[in-house]
Design a protein around this motif. Structure first.
Motif, PDB file in Angstrom:
ATOM      1  N   ASP A   1      39.048  47.446  26.023  1.00 26.86           N
ATOM      2  CA  ASP A   1      38.813  46.772  27.294  1.00 26.86           C
ATOM      3  C   ASP A   1      37.337  46.422  27.433  1.00 26.86           C
ATOM      4  O   ASP A   1      36.479  47.154  26.964  1.00 26.86           O
ATOM      5  N   ALA A   2      37.090  45.304  28.114  1.00 33.46           N
ATOM      6  CA  ALA A   2      35.721  44.862  28.309  1.00 33.46           C
ATOM      7  C   ALA A   2      35.003  45.796  29.272  1.00 33.46           C
ATOM      8  O   ALA A   2      35.609  46.372  30.176  1.00 33.46           O
ATOM      9  N   ASP A   3      33.680  45.936  29.075  1.00 35.22           N
ATOM     10  CA  ASP A   3      32.882  46.763  29.974  1.00 35.22           C
ATOM     11  C   ASP A   3      32.746  46.120  31.344  1.00 35.22           C
ATOM     12  O   ASP A   3      32.605  46.814  32.348  1.00 35.22           O
ATOM     13  N   VAL A   4      32.726  44.792  31.373  1.00 36.14           N
ATOM     14  CA  VAL A   4      32.596  44.046  32.627  1.00 36.14           C
ATOM     15  C   VAL A   4      33.745  43.041  32.675  1.00 36.14           C
ATOM     16  O   VAL A   4      33.875  42.226  31.770  1.00 36.14           O
ATOM     17  N   THR A   5      34.540  43.131  33.701  1.00 35.73           N
ATOM     18  CA  THR A   5      35.739  42.299  33.803  1.00 35.73           C
ATOM     19  C   THR A   5      35.656  41.405  35.023  1.00 35.73           C
ATOM     20  O   THR A   5      35.381  41.881  36.127  1.00 35.73           O
ATOM     21  N   GLN A   6      35.887  40.133  34.800  1.00 32.79           N
ATOM     22  CA  GLN A   6      35.876  39.179  35.900  1.00 32.79           C
ATOM     23  C   GLN A   6      37.263  38.590  36.092  1.00 32.79           C
ATOM     24  O   GLN A   6      37.966  38.306  35.124  1.00 32.79           O
ATOM     25  N   THR A   7      37.634  38.398  37.344  1.00 28.80           N
ATOM     26  CA  THR A   7      38.873  37.707  37.662  1.00 28.80           C
ATOM     27  C   THR A   7      38.639  36.750  38.823  1.00 28.80           C
ATOM     28  O   THR A   7      37.861  37.058  39.738  1.00 28.80           O
ATOM     29  N   PRO A   8      39.248  35.574  38.805  1.00 29.11           N
ATOM     30  CA  PRO A   8      40.025  35.011  37.700  1.00 29.11           C
ATOM     31  C   PRO A   8      39.118  34.489  36.595  1.00 29.11           C
ATOM     32  O   PRO A   8      37.909  34.447  36.774  1.00 29.11           O
ATOM     33  N   ARG A   9      39.669  34.111  35.486  1.00 29.36           N
ATOM     34  CA  ARG A   9      38.870  33.525  34.405  1.00 29.36           C
ATOM     35  C   ARG A   9      38.681  32.032  34.612  1.00 29.36           C
ATOM     36  O   ARG A   9      37.650  31.475  34.220  1.00 29.36           O
ATOM     37  N   ASN A  10      39.644  31.415  35.210  1.00 28.35           N
ATOM     38  CA  ASN A  10      39.580  29.989  35.517  1.00 28.35           C
ATOM     39  C   ASN A  10      40.188  29.761  36.894  1.00 28.35           C
ATOM     40  O   ASN A  10      41.167  30.414  37.251  1.00 28.35           O
ATOM     41  N   ARG A  11      39.570  28.832  37.622  1.00 31.37           N
ATOM     42  CA  ARG A  11      40.107  28.541  38.945  1.00 31.37           C
ATOM     43  C   ARG A  11      39.750  27.118  39.338  1.00 31.37           C
ATOM     44  O   ARG A  11      38.607  26.677  39.156  1.00 31.37           O
ATOM     45  N   ILE A  12      40.753  26.420  39.852  1.00 29.85           N
ATOM     46  CA  ILE A  12      40.513  25.104  40.431  1.00 29.85           C
ATOM     47  C   ILE A  12      40.820  25.226  41.914  1.00 29.85           C
ATOM     48  O   ILE A  12      41.896  25.716  42.283  1.00 29.85           O
ATOM     49  N   THR A  13      39.904  24.794  42.745  1.00 34.50           N
ATOM     50  CA  THR A  13      40.114  24.900  44.173  1.00 34.50           C
ATOM     51  C   THR A  13      39.678  23.605  44.857  1.00 34.50           C
ATOM     52  O   THR A  13      38.951  22.791  44.275  1.00 34.50           O
ATOM     53  N   LYS A  14      40.090  23.445  46.076  1.00 36.29           N
ATOM     54  CA  LYS A  14      39.764  22.222  46.806  1.00 36.29           C
ATOM     55  C   LYS A  14      38.531  22.420  47.678  1.00 36.29           C
ATOM     56  O   LYS A  14      38.229  23.537  48.129  1.00 36.29           O
TER      57      LYS A  14
ATOM     58  N   CYS B   1      34.574  41.174  40.261  1.00 32.05           N
ATOM     59  CA  CYS B   1      33.918  41.736  39.085  1.00 32.05           C
ATOM     60  C   CYS B   1      34.013  43.254  39.160  1.00 32.05           C
ATOM     61  O   CYS B   1      33.723  43.846  40.206  1.00 32.05           O
ATOM     62  N   SER B   2      34.376  43.859  38.056  1.00 34.35           N
ATOM     63  CA  SER B   2      34.363  45.319  37.973  1.00 34.35           C
ATOM     64  C   SER B   2      33.749  45.732  36.640  1.00 34.35           C
ATOM     65  O   SER B   2      33.869  45.020  35.642  1.00 34.35           O
ATOM     66  N   GLN B   3      33.083  46.893  36.642  1.00 36.69           N
ATOM     67  CA  GLN B   3      32.410  47.349  35.421  1.00 36.69           C
ATOM     68  C   GLN B   3      32.670  48.828  35.184  1.00 36.69           C
ATOM     69  O   GLN B   3      32.845  49.595  36.126  1.00 36.69           O
ATOM     70  N   THR B   4      32.711  49.182  33.913  1.00 28.82           N
ATOM     71  CA  THR B   4      32.968  50.568  33.529  1.00 28.82           C
ATOM     72  C   THR B   4      31.737  51.201  32.876  1.00 28.82           C
ATOM     73  O   THR B   4      31.839  52.260  32.261  1.00 28.82           O
ATOM     74  N   LYS B   5      30.577  50.529  32.994  1.00 27.22           N
ATOM     75  CA  LYS B   5      29.353  51.046  32.370  1.00 27.22           C
ATOM     76  C   LYS B   5      28.726  52.175  33.184  1.00 27.22           C
ATOM     77  O   LYS B   5      27.852  52.878  32.679  1.00 27.22           O
ATOM     78  N   GLY B   6      29.129  52.303  34.438  1.00 27.38           N
ATOM     79  CA  GLY B   6      28.520  53.326  35.278  1.00 27.38           C
ATOM     80  C   GLY B   6      27.140  52.958  35.786  1.00 27.38           C
ATOM     81  O   GLY B   6      26.393  53.803  36.272  1.00 27.38           O
ATOM     82  N   HIS B   7      26.787  51.677  35.708  1.00 30.62           N
ATOM     83  CA  HIS B   7      25.479  51.223  36.161  1.00 30.62           C
ATOM     84  C   HIS B   7      25.471  50.957  37.659  1.00 30.62           C
ATOM     85  O   HIS B   7      26.460  50.523  38.234  1.00 30.62           O
ATOM     86  N   ASP B   8      24.312  51.168  38.262  1.00 32.22           N
ATOM     87  CA  ASP B   8      24.165  50.843  39.683  1.00 32.22           C
ATOM     88  C   ASP B   8      23.865  49.366  39.901  1.00 32.22           C
ATOM     89  O   ASP B   8      24.210  48.788  40.907  1.00 32.22           O
ATOM     90  N   ARG B   9      23.184  48.747  38.951  1.00 34.29           N
ATOM     91  CA  ARG B   9      22.735  47.365  39.144  1.00 34.29           C
ATOM     92  C   ARG B   9      23.814  46.370  38.730  1.00 34.29           C
ATOM     93  O   ARG B   9      24.336  46.437  37.616  1.00 34.29           O
ATOM     94  N   MET B  10      24.081  45.436  39.645  1.00 35.75           N
ATOM     95  CA  MET B  10      25.027  44.373  39.338  1.00 35.75           C
ATOM     96  C   MET B  10      24.484  43.043  39.824  1.00 35.75           C
ATOM     97  O   MET B  10      23.690  42.997  40.773  1.00 35.75           O
TER      98      MET B  10
END
Lengths: 112, 109
Positions: free
Chosen positions: A1-14, A23-32
């Motif tokens: 699994d990726a350390d930093v996960t973004q959703t969605p990967r693609n989006r079209i909106t009006k 965004c979620s991360q599993t690195k345990g870092h405070d800085r984002m």
């Protein structure tokens, strides 16, 4: 699994719609961080957060807002999307030294 | 003037060639310097930090010239897999990290 996960990967909106990028991360870092990338302009900082209670505007925060729900989660919202917000958005995290930033895989957002 | 400037390229080189990229920065108070690599449609990843004395990692050599305010990246014996965009990153202190727009490299067989 990726350390930093973004959703969605693609989006079209009006135009005018509200949209949230997560965004979620599993690195345990405070800085984002949230960046956007446009051709020929490099990565530009939208917002950054050094801990759950600390949120700061970057160089291009107008039209965006963020929420730091937990140490591991940092979401970006476009309150009323406009076409010039079409871009590739990256979430990142780093340790306190900032020596290395770890990026998510990016969200390609298109506003039509 | 941009705070960090790079030649966008593209640089088209044959396998085995040596290629060099430069990056200039405007803030003389800049403290830390990095090269990141970004593959097409992927996220940037740290390639190497740049130290004052220069540093080498295999086929890659990075150098810093504070007097002229530029950093360089040299790639020897280029491989097809080196094809990517190389981002110059400069940090002035605290959170202020500036990414260059990148230099595109294509290595051809």
């Amino acid at each position: 699994d990726a350390d930093v996960t973004q959703t969605p990967r693609n989006r079209i909106t009006k135009t005018g719609k509200r949209i949230m990028l997560e965004c979620s991360q599993t690195k345990g870092h405070d800085r984002m961080y949230w960046y956007r990338q446009d051709p020929g302009l490099g990565l530009r900082l939208i917002y950054y957060s050094f801990d759950v209670k600390d949120i700061n505007k970057g160089e291009i925060s107008d039209g965006y807002s963020v929420s730091r729900q937990a140490q591991a989660k940092f979401s970006l919202s476009l309150e009323s999307a406009i076409p010039n917000q079409t871009a590739l958005y990256f979430c990142a995290t780093s340790d306190p030294t900032g020596a290395e930033a770890f990026f998510g895989q990016g969200t390609r957002l298109t506003v039509v | 003037r941009k705070e960090v400037e790079q030649d966008p390229g593209p640089f088209n080189v044959p396998e085995g060639a040596t290629v060099a990229f430069n990056c200039t920065y405007s803030n003389s108070a800049s403290q830390s310097f990095f090269w990141y690599r970004q593959d097409c449609r992927k996220e940037p990843k740290l390639l190497m930090s740049v130290y004052s004395s220069g540093n080498e990692d295999g086929r890659f050599t990075a150098q810093l010239n504070r007097a002229s305010q530029y950093i360089s990246l040299l790639i020897r014996d280029s491989k097809l897999s080196d094809s990517a965009t190389y981002l110059c990153v400069v940090r002035a202190g605290g959170f202020k990290t500036i990414f260059g727009a990148g230099t595109r490299l294509f290595v051809k067989a």
